[in-house]
Write an enzyme that holds these catalytic residues in place. Sequence first.
Site, PDB file in Angstrom:
ATOM      1  N   LYS A 121       0.831  -1.214   0.000  1.00 30.57           N
ATOM      2  CA  LYS A 121       0.000   0.000   0.000  1.00 30.57           C
ATOM      3  C   LYS A 121       0.859   1.255   0.000  1.00 30.57           C
ATOM      4  O   LYS A 121       0.553   2.217  -0.696  1.00 30.57           O
ATOM      5  CB  LYS A 121      -0.947   0.011   1.207  1.00 30.57           C
ATOM      6  CG  LYS A 121      -2.090  -0.981   1.042  1.00 30.57           C
ATOM      7  CD  LYS A 121      -3.221  -0.708   2.001  1.00 30.57           C
ATOM      8  CE  LYS A 121      -4.367  -1.678   1.733  1.00 30.57           C
ATOM      9  NZ  LYS A 121      -5.299  -1.798   2.838  1.00 30.57           N
ATOM     10  N   LYS A 205      -5.553 -10.104  -6.109  1.00 34.97           N
ATOM     11  CA  LYS A 205      -6.672 -10.409  -5.205  1.00 34.97           C
ATOM     12  C   LYS A 205      -7.854  -9.499  -5.520  1.00 34.97           C
ATOM     13  O   LYS A 205      -7.662  -8.321  -5.803  1.00 34.97           O
ATOM     14  CB  LYS A 205      -6.178 -10.159  -3.772  1.00 34.97           C
ATOM     15  CG  LYS A 205      -7.131 -10.537  -2.680  1.00 34.97           C
ATOM     16  CD  LYS A 205      -6.669  -9.971  -1.349  1.00 34.97           C
ATOM     17  CE  LYS A 205      -6.768  -8.467  -1.326  1.00 34.97           C
ATOM     18  NZ  LYS A 205      -6.650  -7.822  -0.035  1.00 34.97           N
ATOM     19  N   LYS A 208     -11.639  -4.342  -2.500  1.00 35.57           N
ATOM     20  CA  LYS A 208     -12.500  -3.158  -2.510  1.00 35.57           C
ATOM     21  C   LYS A 208     -11.771  -1.967  -3.099  1.00 35.57           C
ATOM     22  O   LYS A 208     -12.368  -1.101  -3.694  1.00 35.57           O
ATOM     23  CB  LYS A 208     -12.852  -2.746  -1.070  1.00 35.57           C
ATOM     24  CG  LYS A 208     -13.691  -3.692  -0.308  1.00 35.57           C
ATOM     25  CD  LYS A 208     -13.971  -3.059   1.066  1.00 35.57           C
ATOM     26  CE  LYS A 208     -13.705  -4.007   2.187  1.00 35.57           C
ATOM     27  NZ  LYS A 208     -12.643  -3.596   3.083  1.00 35.57           N
TER      28      LYS A 208
END
Length: 341
Positions: A121, A205, A208
């Site tokens: 991230k 993956k 969201k």
Amino acid sequence: MVKPPAPRNMAKRVFSGVQPSGSLTIGNYLGALRNFAKLQYEADCLFCVVDLHALTVPQDPKELHQRTLDVARIFVASGIDPNRATIFVQSHVPAHSELSWLLECTTYDGELRRMTQYKDKASRQEVVTSGLLTYPVLMAADILLYQSDEVPVGDDQKQHLELARDIAVRVNNRFDEEIFKVPKPYIPPRAAGGRIMNLQDPYEKMSKSTENPRGNIGILDSPDEIRKKIRSAVTDSGREIYYDEENKAAVSNLMVIYSLCSGQSLDEIQSNYADSGYGDFKKDLAEVVVETLTPIQKRFAELSEPGVIEAILAEGRKKAEPLALPTLNRFRDRLGLLTHS
Ligand code: TYM
């Protein structure tokens, strides 16, 4: 058959959380939520909308507010019974933030910088907040605060859970006392939904917060959106339909979704489609996904009446806070912090 409500003194305690950071996907449902609904019959369960976790990246305040309510609605719509399990919002129980700080002071900077989700991230953000780094400590606090035995999550949370276990062991050793229960992960294998992949990229993956939302099936997607996304899902070379995560990554992912939505085993699916190509398979897959999500969407709409979910969350906070405080207070005491009346 109606099962009796779970008594509070059930032997096993289960905790899990979901971030209100985007539209929930079928990955969240198959990897986590459907197991939450199952576990409520065998354990004393707490399911938390982890709003503080969502703040580690910038959020639009109005959207965060709405999504927090929506995640709680999705909990109930996917079968979690608020009379059986405790459903609440993380920031409504301030003990989470307080314990997080206390645990940050027993966690090493190097441990946090090694977390793959942090590295991943942080490499994608222009601004990296310190919350993004300390996020797994807050997650450890969520879990340890309730003396949780088991934590149902998808396999992307495995490393964070290992850290929560390490922190618990470290604190217990330091005080030579079981301050925190050492929690066990409850992670389904891939073939049972532990890691649902993006339909446009079977090596990414389903998430969201993806840059590839066309590859996500949203829990609240309309039947037509679902059909369209499945129709345009990427497939592998060769026409055969069989399970092989390495060489047939895309089809294997679709087979897992099919299997979990229909209740058919991977072998059954393989033999049913032995003589057909991807077209028929995808058409049927879209219908089993629509059949799975439609009842959830109906319940979700019913829960949208003002005040309904708010009342469930208020009740949840009342049940969660008294469970959290004894652990927090014991740890405060052992650290030498003054008690207050
Ligand atoms: P979050 O909000 O990203 O995801 C919620 C749950 O869904 C699982 N999941 C998946 N499972 C299978 N396939 C996928 N593609 C997929 N995507 C997501 C996640 O593993 C998770 O179980 N850090 C957590 C939230 C959290 C938490 C906790 C969880 C905060 N505190 C304490 C357990 C216990 C997270 O970001 O999940």
